[in-house]
Structures are given as structure tokens and as C-alpha cells.
Design an enzyme around this catalytic site. Sequence first.
Site, PDB file in Angstrom:
ATOM      1  N   HIS A 164      -8.457 -12.988  64.595  1.00  0.00           N
ATOM      2  CA  HIS A 164      -7.049 -12.231  64.929  1.00  0.00           C
ATOM      3  C   HIS A 164      -7.295 -11.385  66.041  1.00  0.00           C
ATOM      4  O   HIS A 164      -6.628 -11.654  67.126  1.00  0.00           O
ATOM      5  CB  HIS A 164      -6.673 -11.348  63.702  1.00  0.00           C
ATOM      6  CG  HIS A 164      -5.848 -11.853  62.615  1.00  0.00           C
ATOM      7  ND1 HIS A 164      -5.995 -13.247  62.266  1.00  0.00           N
ATOM      8  CD2 HIS A 164      -4.792 -11.579  61.799  1.00  0.00           C
ATOM      9  CE1 HIS A 164      -5.555 -13.516  61.351  1.00  0.00           C
ATOM     10  NE2 HIS A 164      -4.616 -12.427  60.936  1.00  0.00           N
ATOM     11  N   HIS A 223     -12.249  -6.834  58.431  1.00  0.00           N
ATOM     12  CA  HIS A 223     -13.227  -6.956  59.182  1.00  0.00           C
ATOM     13  C   HIS A 223     -14.236  -5.761  59.317  1.00  0.00           C
ATOM     14  O   HIS A 223     -13.736  -4.702  59.230  1.00  0.00           O
ATOM     15  CB  HIS A 223     -13.002  -7.746  60.437  1.00  0.00           C
ATOM     16  CG  HIS A 223     -12.266  -9.022  60.248  1.00  0.00           C
ATOM     17  ND1 HIS A 223     -13.050  -9.973  60.086  1.00  0.00           N
ATOM     18  CD2 HIS A 223     -11.203  -9.685  60.641  1.00  0.00           C
ATOM     19  CE1 HIS A 223     -12.373 -11.237  60.174  1.00  0.00           C
ATOM     20  NE2 HIS A 223     -10.961 -10.776  60.286  1.00  0.00           N
TER      21      HIS A 223
END
Length: 271
Positions: A164, A223
Site C-alpha cells: 500500500h 504493518h
Amino acid sequence: MERLERSGRWLRAALARGRMRRRLPVLLLAIAVLGSALKDSDLVPDTPLQNKRNPLNVYFVKVAWAWTLWLLLPFITLTTYELARSKFLYGRTKSALLVLRRLGALLVGTAVWYLCTGLFLYVENLTGECSLQAKPGQPPRLYASKQECRQDSGVWNGFDISGHCFLLSYCAMMILEEVAVLEALSVDHKSKLRVVINVLLVSLCFLVVIWVFMFLCTALYFHDFSQKLLGVLIGLSAWYGTYRFWYLKPFSPGLPLPNIPLSSKKYSYSR
């Protein structure tokens, strides 16, 4: 229609100064750092955006390159052709060839997206292992990839570089680079072409807002810091390597403003 024209005029003025192109990379890096700090400090409130199934993630981010590609395709085609015809007085054939050359930037972008996402998956498979409780009486199975692990309802633990962060930063920077063509393009206020270009411009700028917002959500909710930082650094490196280096060379798709001396291009793109 009048509101669309005002929006297009305001966006042209904001983009012509070049501040967005210059400041967005710093902003993205700051978001990655500060968002990770807030996430690690448990200071981020629970919101629907932390669910990967939220509409923005499912219908926009998951297909971010498709949105970027299909809006830039007509934008680059129309603006490049019109710029070549009106500004540089090219004929139809030469203008069409210039359009095809500039559309090569989309092929390059597709290659960057494909190769980087493949690399991220390879790294994750190489560094990971499957967390799965073995069935009684059966020896533990060794899994070679994340896909095999998930097929047996396991959890793959590997170094997951943030796709992303990579894709959203790359798409946002690519859009800002391509709309820079409006610095030199002048289209009659009453023409249908101006309406179409304004629609595409507003849509592309709306995409940039979504990409930056979802980049923020990724930094806050998903993340590890190193995975996000590496993702955004790869995205910015891909942008810099193409628009700030390769596209200045003769054998390349070229920059959105064609047939301008290299020194002028560098000045325009650094101010």
C-alpha cells in the site's frame, strides 16, 4: 458546469506553482514515521478504517493502479495531443506519435507495479514461516509459500513490505507529474475539450486525496515501521528514477512538457 470550471481553474493555479510535487514526498515520509509512532504507542482510536474490508480499501486501494491507469490514459492522450497541435504546431501524425510515446509512461508504471509487487511477495515467502497447529498424529508440514499456508487456514509470518505504501506513494506522485502539462496547455473556455480535461483533472486530484488519506490509514493501522518505510522509499525511488532521471533522456517516454530544453525541464520540475 460553471462550478466544474472554477474547480479546474483553482486546481490549475495550485498545481502550476509546483509546490505539491516538491512537498508531497516529504509529507509521505513524515506520515509514515509519525503514523508508525502513534500506532506503536497505542494512541490510535478504533475506527472502521482499521478493517481491511472497508469500502475505500476494497474499491479503491486494492485496485489503485487500475484507477490511476484508466484516468491517466485519456488525460495524457488529450492533453499531449492538444499541446503538440496548438503549442508546437505539429501535424496529426507527429502529434499522434508524441501521444504514443508519452503513453509509454503508463507501460513503465505498469511494469514498475508488477515487478515490485512480485518482489514484495518473493521477499515475504523467502523470510516467512507458517503458523499452524499440526493435527494429532501427523508430522508438521513445511510450507513453501504464503498461499500454501493460507490454503490450510494458517498464518504466514514473513517480512511484508507495505505494498500500500509503495503503490499509493507512486500513484500520487505520478499523477502530480502528469498534470504538470497544464502549466503550458491553453484550451478555449467554451470548448468541449476543456470540459473533458477539467473532469479528468478534478477526478485525478480527487484520487490523489484518497491515496494520501489511505496512506495515512496504512501508517496508523497496518504493518511495522520498517515495512512501511521500505514501501514508501521504493515508491518514491520508482518515481524519482523515472520522472527525475530516465524521462529526461532522449530514449524514454519523456516528460509531460515535450520539446523543452533539458535545463528548462529540470528548472520547471524542481521549483
